[in-house]
Design a protein around this motif. Sequence first.
Motif, PDB file in Angstrom:
ATOM      1  N   ASN A 137       1.182   7.089  -6.581  1.00  0.00           N
ATOM      2  CA  ASN A 137       0.307   8.095  -6.899  1.00  0.00           C
ATOM      3  C   ASN A 137       1.002   9.547  -6.352  1.00  0.00           C
ATOM      4  OD1 ASN A 137      -1.785   6.262  -7.074  1.00  0.00           O
ATOM      5  ND2 ASN A 137      -2.284   6.218  -4.975  1.00  0.00           N
ATOM      6  N   THR A 185      -1.440  11.725  -1.819  1.00  0.00           N
ATOM      7  CA  THR A 185      -1.110  10.392  -1.379  1.00  0.00           C
ATOM      8  C   THR A 185      -2.154   9.319  -0.723  1.00  0.00           C
ATOM      9  OG1 THR A 185      -0.588  11.098   0.676  1.00  0.00           O
ATOM     10  CG2 THR A 185       1.102  11.573  -0.859  1.00  0.00           C
ATOM     11  N   ASN A 186      -3.016   9.678  -0.756  1.00  0.00           N
ATOM     12  CA  ASN A 186      -4.068   8.903  -0.083  1.00  0.00           C
ATOM     13  C   ASN A 186      -4.430   7.684  -1.215  1.00  0.00           C
ATOM     14  OD1 ASN A 186      -6.744   9.876  -1.056  1.00  0.00           O
ATOM     15  ND2 ASN A 186      -6.153  11.506  -0.135  1.00  0.00           N
ATOM     16  N   THR A 187      -5.222   6.343  -0.331  1.00  0.00           N
ATOM     17  CA  THR A 187      -5.766   5.333  -1.454  1.00  0.00           C
ATOM     18  C   THR A 187      -7.005   5.841  -2.050  1.00  0.00           C
ATOM     19  OG1 THR A 187      -6.524   4.554   0.487  1.00  0.00           O
ATOM     20  CG2 THR A 187      -4.147   3.772  -0.340  1.00  0.00           C
ATOM     21  N   LEU A 193       0.749  -1.227  -0.087  1.00  0.00           N
ATOM     22  CA  LEU A 193       0.034  -0.031  -0.084  1.00  0.00           C
ATOM     23  C   LEU A 193       0.769   1.195   0.043  1.00  0.00           C
ATOM     24  CD1 LEU A 193      -2.788  -0.883   2.453  1.00  0.00           C
ATOM     25  CD2 LEU A 193      -2.960  -1.129   0.053  1.00  0.00           C
ATOM     26  N   SER A 242      -5.136   4.832  -8.047  1.00  0.00           N
ATOM     27  CA  SER A 242      -4.807   3.868  -6.980  1.00  0.00           C
ATOM     28  C   SER A 242      -4.954   2.445  -7.561  1.00  0.00           C
ATOM     29  CB  SER A 242      -5.178   4.070  -5.417  1.00  0.00           C
ATOM     30  OG  SER A 242      -4.962   2.887  -4.825  1.00  0.00           O
ATOM     31  N   LYS A 243      -4.023   1.374  -7.216  1.00  0.00           N
ATOM     32  CA  LYS A 243      -4.199   0.220  -7.767  1.00  0.00           C
ATOM     33  C   LYS A 243      -5.055  -0.665  -6.751  1.00  0.00           C
ATOM     34  CE  LYS A 243       0.080  -0.049 -10.167  1.00  0.00           C
ATOM     35  NZ  LYS A 243      -0.373  -0.421 -11.448  1.00  0.00           N
ATOM     36  N   ASP A 260       2.007   1.903  -3.358  1.00  0.00           N
ATOM     37  CA  ASP A 260       1.006   2.483  -4.365  1.00  0.00           C
ATOM     38  C   ASP A 260       0.755   3.801  -3.990  1.00  0.00           C
ATOM     39  OD1 ASP A 260      -1.284   2.359  -5.875  1.00  0.00           O
ATOM     40  OD2 ASP A 260      -2.602   2.269  -4.065  1.00  0.00           O
ATOM     41  N   GLN A 261       0.751   4.461  -2.771  1.00  0.00           N
ATOM     42  CA  GLN A 261       0.832   5.731  -2.498  1.00  0.00           C
ATOM     43  C   GLN A 261       1.962   6.635  -3.071  1.00  0.00           C
ATOM     44  OE1 GLN A 261       0.649   6.253   1.805  1.00  0.00           O
ATOM     45  NE2 GLN A 261      -1.635   5.922   1.924  1.00  0.00           N
ATOM     46  N   ASN A 309      -7.250   8.090  -4.085  1.00  0.00           N
ATOM     47  CA  ASN A 309      -6.865   8.514  -5.437  1.00  0.00           C
ATOM     48  C   ASN A 309      -7.451   7.640  -6.508  1.00  0.00           C
ATOM     49  OD1 ASN A 309      -5.357   9.156  -7.685  1.00  0.00           O
ATOM     50  ND2 ASN A 309      -3.937  10.441  -6.556  1.00  0.00           N
TER      51      ASN A 309
END
Length: 587
Positions: free
Chosen positions: A279, A390-392, A272, A397-398, A275-276, A394
């Motif tokens: 992003n 930067t948050n998921t 995670l 985000s994957k 991922d961030q 977004n």
Amino acid sequence: MHGRVKVKAPAEIQAERAREERALAAKFTADLDKAWSKRSNQCFDEEALKLTGRILLQNADYQTIWNFRREIILHWKDHGLPKKVPEPVKLDNCDDQKQDLVISGDAIGDNNQNNDGVSGASILEMEKVYMEELKFTSSCLIKHPKSYGTWYHRRYIILLMQNPPFKEEIQACDHFLDLDERNFHCWDYRRFICNCGKIDPQNELQFTQRKIAQNFSNFSSFYYRSSLLTMAHQEKILNINDVWNSEYETVSNAIFVDPNDQSPWFYHKWLLAVDQLINYQHSKPDSFIHKIVFDKSNGRMIYQFHKPLRRPPFIESSFTTDDDQNVTLTNIEWKKIEPLSSYIWYHQIGNYSIKQVNFNFEGKDFAINLNNLDSESNLKISIVSEMPRTNTSNPESKLDENKLRNLNLLLELEPDNKWINLTLALIKGGPDETAFNKLIAVDNLRCNYYNDQKSKQIWESHVKDNQLNPRLTLNDRHLTCLYFTNNLTHLRYLDLSNNDFLKISKSFNTLILLETLIMDKNKISMVDKDFEMLSLKKLSIKNNCIKNFNLIEPVKNCPLLQILDVTGNNIDQKETSILPSSLEIVI
């Protein structure tokens, strides 16, 4: 009674063991005495090496003896080999699998003359000595597989060798990890060998995949895999974007197999974070400059950057005043918040009113127009580039809806599982105080951590909505610490009353423009010794847990502080002499 094996009584067995242990202890002590004597006399002969070998096979963590052994080897390297070198160490009562771990080496010759005629041993001779040392450390590791000194000595020998046997060392690591897959000493040594030997990371990725398949609970495999993927991505061997989904599928399967196992959850958290970071890179600002603030009250220009700078950003700038004067500053005297690298740099500008700033940063010219002067704060603020997302939540985000659905399904199956509750609480876009309160209920031992994470989310949500407002009030939110201070540098007034702060930390120093800080009705008992707020004029810490003025003495580091309100604290009024006489103290 004939033909029967005589069985010893327990007392006889214990007595026999005690005699054996006394004999071993006596021999060990005698060997130590001889070793110290030889070291004192600078005697680096064959017997000295044998003595260290016997001692270390009994106690592989005797670091001073390892040092003596290295001194012997270096002496041979510089002055030649002794006439006869000890035979390879052989293990008694060792099964075939463990004996295979011992790396074989040829016998060392008796010649102590270099090919070029100097007194030191030749490279070939020393390579044979080093191979015997690897064999000896294998013997020690079979008996003491987690000996720090032994693993360090093995590294030391590898660094001395001209042609280290990297392939054989990887095979030895394979065997040791078969015996104990969680031996972190061996995992560290394996990384060392791969770095020194330039081992193909693809081969190592396949190895970690096998280890993870054998046991999902092997945290060392997950950690090594994350290191390999990071390195391979940085060196452009592979693109971590291309393997992210497959990695997530692997760890997701492990999580569903055993939701209480922490190892896959840590790897899940790392994915995670990757991922961030992706992003962040996609939303990376065009400029490294985030914000410029003109503080008219103190004649100060403040620059805030997206990355910490160790050196001053530039040495010359120019600006245009409100009455259209053009002024150039040369040899700027910069100051910063942090002692080393700092996100925030500032300098004095004199008695001017600025409307535009011009400078060159990292080869790019900037002409920044400042906003109109705020009459209340006496500040001019200009946002040069927004903070990246930067948050998921977004959209890039994957962590798509399907993956989130699976996590929520796991939560339904395991409602009291702390790992799934924490994961979902951290990846949500806004503060989820209910989730953290539940975590505190199911895992009270880590309540402080959960309270800090809850505070972090609350701060993040308010930072987004407070880019230009110089006042911020956050009361009754059970905040325990200060986050995202780099986004709050424009504040003049901050009210954090009725929260759960235990102290005033040095993180407040980043609030370079703050003049009023209200922290009434918290649980504050002290002020950090490094507390030093540049513009602070009033500090209110009423109704806290302060016992005496010694614990808040660092407030005197604030050069402009005028009022200190400590009303409602059980404090000794006689101790005020430790604070500046010019400070108005309200008790």
